[in-house]
Each structure stands twice: as C-alpha cells, then as structure tokens.
Design an enzyme around this catalytic site. Structure first.
Site, mmCIF file in Angstrom:
data_model
loop_
_atom_site.group_PDB
_atom_site.id
_atom_site.type_symbol
_atom_site.label_atom_id
_atom_site.label_comp_id
_atom_site.label_asym_id
_atom_site.label_seq_id
_atom_site.Cartn_x
_atom_site.Cartn_y
_atom_site.Cartn_z
ATOM 1 N N TYR A 47 -13.527 7.199 -13.448
ATOM 2 C CA TYR A 47 -13.564 5.867 -12.598
ATOM 3 C C TYR A 47 -14.268 4.838 -13.647
ATOM 4 C CZ TYR A 47 -14.450 2.970 -8.692
ATOM 5 O OH TYR A 47 -14.417 1.752 -7.621
ATOM 6 N N LYS B 83 -12.319 1.144 -14.884
ATOM 7 C CA LYS B 83 -12.888 0.131 -14.517
ATOM 8 C C LYS B 83 -13.202 -0.737 -15.630
ATOM 9 C CE LYS B 83 -12.027 0.363 -10.131
ATOM 10 N NZ LYS B 83 -11.060 -0.421 -9.478
ATOM 11 N N ILE C 115 -19.621 -0.579 -1.700
ATOM 12 C CA ILE C 115 -19.125 -1.269 -0.538
ATOM 13 C C ILE C 115 -18.882 -0.501 0.427
ATOM 14 C CG2 ILE C 115 -17.797 -3.232 0.362
ATOM 15 C CD1 ILE C 115 -19.341 -4.186 -2.246
ATOM 16 N N ASP D 263 0.695 -1.196 0.122
ATOM 17 C CA ASP D 263 0.085 0.117 -0.091
ATOM 18 C C ASP D 263 0.942 1.366 -0.080
ATOM 19 O OD1 ASP D 263 -3.313 0.391 0.977
ATOM 20 O OD2 ASP D 263 -2.197 2.124 1.024
ATOM 21 N N THR E 128 -16.854 1.051 2.677
ATOM 22 C CA THR E 128 -15.523 1.286 2.863
ATOM 23 C C THR E 128 -15.126 2.642 3.026
ATOM 24 O OG1 THR E 128 -14.468 1.435 0.698
ATOM 25 C CG2 THR E 128 -14.889 -0.852 1.411
ATOM 26 N N ASN F 140 -5.906 -4.503 -6.436
ATOM 27 C CA ASN F 140 -7.111 -3.667 -5.734
ATOM 28 C C ASN F 140 -6.914 -2.437 -5.488
ATOM 29 O OD1 ASN F 140 -9.442 -3.850 -3.446
ATOM 30 N ND2 ASN F 140 -7.551 -3.438 -2.471
HETATM 31 N N1 LIG Z 1 -15.964 0.816 -2.036
HETATM 32 C C1 LIG Z 1 -16.670 0.617 -3.001
HETATM 33 O O1 LIG Z 1 -17.928 1.012 -3.062
HETATM 34 C C2 LIG Z 1 -16.033 -0.110 -4.196
HETATM 35 C C3 LIG Z 1 -16.879 -0.508 -5.235
HETATM 36 C C4 LIG Z 1 -16.294 -1.408 -6.489
HETATM 37 C C5 LIG Z 1 -14.894 -1.378 -6.356
HETATM 38 N N2 LIG Z 1 -14.222 -0.757 -5.672
HETATM 39 C C6 LIG Z 1 -12.786 -0.840 -5.811
HETATM 40 O O2 LIG Z 1 -12.223 -1.646 -4.759
HETATM 41 C C7 LIG Z 1 -10.827 -1.325 -4.445
HETATM 42 C C8 LIG Z 1 -10.588 -1.171 -3.006
HETATM 43 O O3 LIG Z 1 -11.495 -0.001 -2.588
HETATM 44 P P1 LIG Z 1 -11.940 0.302 -1.144
HETATM 45 O O4 LIG Z 1 -13.300 0.576 -1.293
HETATM 46 O O5 LIG Z 1 -11.291 -0.918 -0.150
HETATM 47 O O6 LIG Z 1 -11.149 1.709 -0.861
HETATM 48 P P2 LIG Z 1 -10.083 2.009 0.352
HETATM 49 O O7 LIG Z 1 -10.012 3.636 0.192
HETATM 50 O O8 LIG Z 1 -10.806 1.533 1.601
HETATM 51 O O9 LIG Z 1 -8.816 1.074 0.108
HETATM 52 C C9 LIG Z 1 -7.925 1.693 -0.967
HETATM 53 C C10 LIG Z 1 -6.534 1.162 -0.639
HETATM 54 O O10 LIG Z 1 -5.816 1.521 -1.898
HETATM 55 C C11 LIG Z 1 -4.633 2.176 -1.365
HETATM 56 N N3 LIG Z 1 -4.228 3.184 -2.543
HETATM 57 C C12 LIG Z 1 -4.691 4.187 -3.146
HETATM 58 N N4 LIG Z 1 -4.075 4.415 -4.135
HETATM 59 C C13 LIG Z 1 -2.695 3.663 -4.104
HETATM 60 C C14 LIG Z 1 -1.549 3.755 -4.900
HETATM 61 N N5 LIG Z 1 -1.396 4.733 -5.829
HETATM 62 N N6 LIG Z 1 -0.670 2.826 -4.734
HETATM 63 C C15 LIG Z 1 -1.033 1.879 -3.637
HETATM 64 N N7 LIG Z 1 -2.038 1.910 -2.902
HETATM 65 C C16 LIG Z 1 -2.848 2.816 -2.959
HETATM 66 C C17 LIG Z 1 -5.068 3.176 -0.265
HETATM 67 O O11 LIG Z 1 -4.133 3.608 0.502
HETATM 68 C C18 LIG Z 1 -6.049 2.352 0.500
HETATM 69 O O12 LIG Z 1 -5.257 1.463 1.659
HETATM 70 C C19 LIG Z 1 -10.628 -0.221 -5.317
HETATM 71 O O13 LIG Z 1 -10.075 -0.498 -6.697
HETATM 72 C C20 LIG Z 1 -11.996 0.403 -5.657
HETATM 73 O O14 LIG Z 1 -11.989 1.120 -6.848
HETATM 74 C C21 LIG Z 1 -14.709 -0.423 -4.525
#
Ligand SMILES: NC(=O)c1ccc[n+]([C@@H]2O[C@H](COP(=O)([O-])OP(=O)(O)OC[C@H]3O[C@@H](n4cnc5c(N)ncnc54)[C@H](O)[C@@H]3O)[C@@H](O)[C@H]2O)c1
Length: 258
Positions: free
Chosen positions: A165, A169, A198, A46, A200, A99
C-alpha cells in the site's frame, strides 16, 4: 444525504463532467455528492456495479445529472470503455478523480504474499495510471480540466505491515508529478491528495486497539471524514486552484506534522 454548500460554490462545476473511480463508497461517494451538489454531471465508476447504480440514483434524485458505470481499474480495457461511456453519455470529460483503492493485508515485507502485492499495486498504482492513460486524451479533447489522484499519508510516510500500500501510494505521488509536468501547458492540472486515516468502509476490519492506535496517530484526536477529503479534492478540481499543478496535498489531522 444532502451536501450543504455556501451559495458561491453551488454552481461552481456547472457544465463540467466529472468521473470518480471508486465513487460508490467512502471518499469517492462523498466526492461524487460534493461535485454533483456544485453542478457537475457525475459518473460514478466502480467495480461494485450495484453500489455505483445506487449512488448515481441518489445523485439524480437531488436533481443532478449522474450516471453509473461498472469499471475495474486493474483492467485497461475496462477503464478505456468507462471513459468512452462518460464521453458518449455527457459529451466530454473535464474532471477526473482517481480514487479507487484497496487496503491489502497487514504483514511484514518478508511475509507479504506475492499475489497480495500484485493486487494492491495493480489497483492502487497501475489503476491510477490506466485511468489517466484514457482520461487525459478525453480531457484534452474537451479543452482542458483537472485531475486529482487519491494517494494517502502513506504516499510520504512508511507504515509497518503495509509495504504494498505504501509503495503504491508513494508511486501515485511520483506519477502525479510527472503527468502534471507533461500537461501543465495544455490547461490540465494534475494533483494528488494524501488523506490521513479516514472513517470509511476501507477500515471496516479495524476496530478495538488497532483503531485506537490509528486515532492516536492524528493530533486532531480522531479519524477524518470522507467529506473533509472531498472538500480539499473539490477545491483542487476547481478554478480556485488555477495555479496548483503537480503537488501533493495532505488532509491528515496533523499526522505528518509530528
Ligand atoms: N480510508 C482511509 O483511511 C484512507 C486513507 C488514505 C487514503 N485512502 C484512499 O482513498 C481511496 C478511497 O478509499 P475509501 O476509504 O473511500 O475506501 P472504500 O472501500 O470505502 O471505497 C473504495 C471504492 O473503490 C472501489 N474499488 C476497489 N477496487 C476497485 C477496482 N479495481 N476498480 C474499481 N473500483 C474499485 C470499491 O468498490 C469502493 O467502492 C482509496 O484509494 C484509499 O486508498 C483511504
């Protein structure tokens, strides 16, 4: 937080080494816990180094093998060094989950900032390519394995106000399918997961009516949990998914069914 699993899955990933980008928060953290609970050695990668170290320490405290690495998926050299760290630390790489991702601002396409576009695409699409670019040779060297790229429901649907986004995606889905074709015969399975919205930290700025609107998009009547996404992802990484190559799997509370 402990992850309770049916006994049959407790050692499912024993002897495997897993890399989770963005593993310090949200979906990535739930997945790191899930893989560690099933016996994998997990590297939490991360760009938030402090959170990554905290997550790895939590996993180690459960008896799992774990390590943290500071890695920025927008920087190929950083990703290359991160993959090298995994191999040097645990002797190989078998499982990778790409991720790490960001949301970006909510603005229509005609007003969207150029820098914001570049940042979102660099993280959410190029970051997945850079990751696979260095993970795949390591996975091949280990004799094969599996990759899951975290896309989104916006890998198949559009979303007003999220042009970068959604484009990134959608791109992850195409990238996943192409790479899967290239590596299917070499014992490497590559798939994508498309979560609905989700609960988060990514949605930390979404509350009130905006959050209610997101909930209303899901026939299940709620947002998903990180653990629900982690469960599908763990399945796709496991040998139980041995004939699943190059496909995009939704975990979306019915969002896409309407
Ligand atoms: N939360 C949602 O609704 C949702 C829905 C669909 C997809 N997603 C996808 O799921 C994945 C995880 O998202 P989340 O909701 O857990 O978000 P989150 O913000 O809780 O976690 C994302 C993590 O990625 C890290 N990160 C961000 N940019 C980075 C970089 N350049 N290099 C390394 N690490 C980096 C952040 O520090 C964080 O720990 C993402 O790809 C997001 O697009 C999330």
């Amino acid at each position: 937080m402990s992850t309770h699993l049916p006994t049959a899955y407790e050692a499912e990933f024993a002897g495997k080494v897993a890399l989770v980008t963005g593993g310090a928060s949200g979906i990535g953290l739930a997945l790191s816990r899930r893989l560690a609970a099933s016996g994998a050695a997990v590297v939490v990668a991360d760009h938030n180094e402090e959170s990554a170290r905290k997550a790895a320490a939590e996993l180690e405290a459960t008896g799992a093998r774990a390590a943290a690495v500071a890695l920025d998926v927008t920087d190929p050299a950083s990703v290359e060094a991160g993959v090298r760290f995994v191999v040097d630390t645990f002797g190989g790489l078998h499982l990778a989950v790409n991720n790490a991702g960001i949301g970006g601002p909510s603005l229509p396409t005609g007003e969207y900032g150029i820098e914001d576009w570049n940042r979102v695409v660099a993280t959410n699409l190029s970051g997945v390519f850079y990751s696979m670019r260095y993970e795949l040779p390591a996975i091949l060297a280990a004799g094969g394995g599996a990759v899951v790229n975290i896309s989104s429901i916006l890998g198949t649907n559009g979303f007003a106000g999220s042009p970068a986004y959604a484009a990134a995606k959608h791109g992850v889905v195409g990238l996943t399918k192409s790479a899967a074709l290239e590596y299917a015969a070499q014992n490497v399975r590559i798939n994508a997961v498309g979560p609905g919205f989700i609960d988060t930290p990514l949605l930390r700025d979404t509350d009130g009516p905006a959050r209610d609107h997101l909930v209303s998009l899901h026939p299940a009547g709620r947002l998903g949990t990180s653990e629900e996404v982690a469960e599908l992802t763990a399945f796709l990484l496991s040998d139980r998914a041995s004939f699943i190559h190059g496909s995009y799997h939704l975990v979306d509370g019915g969002y896409s069914a309407s």
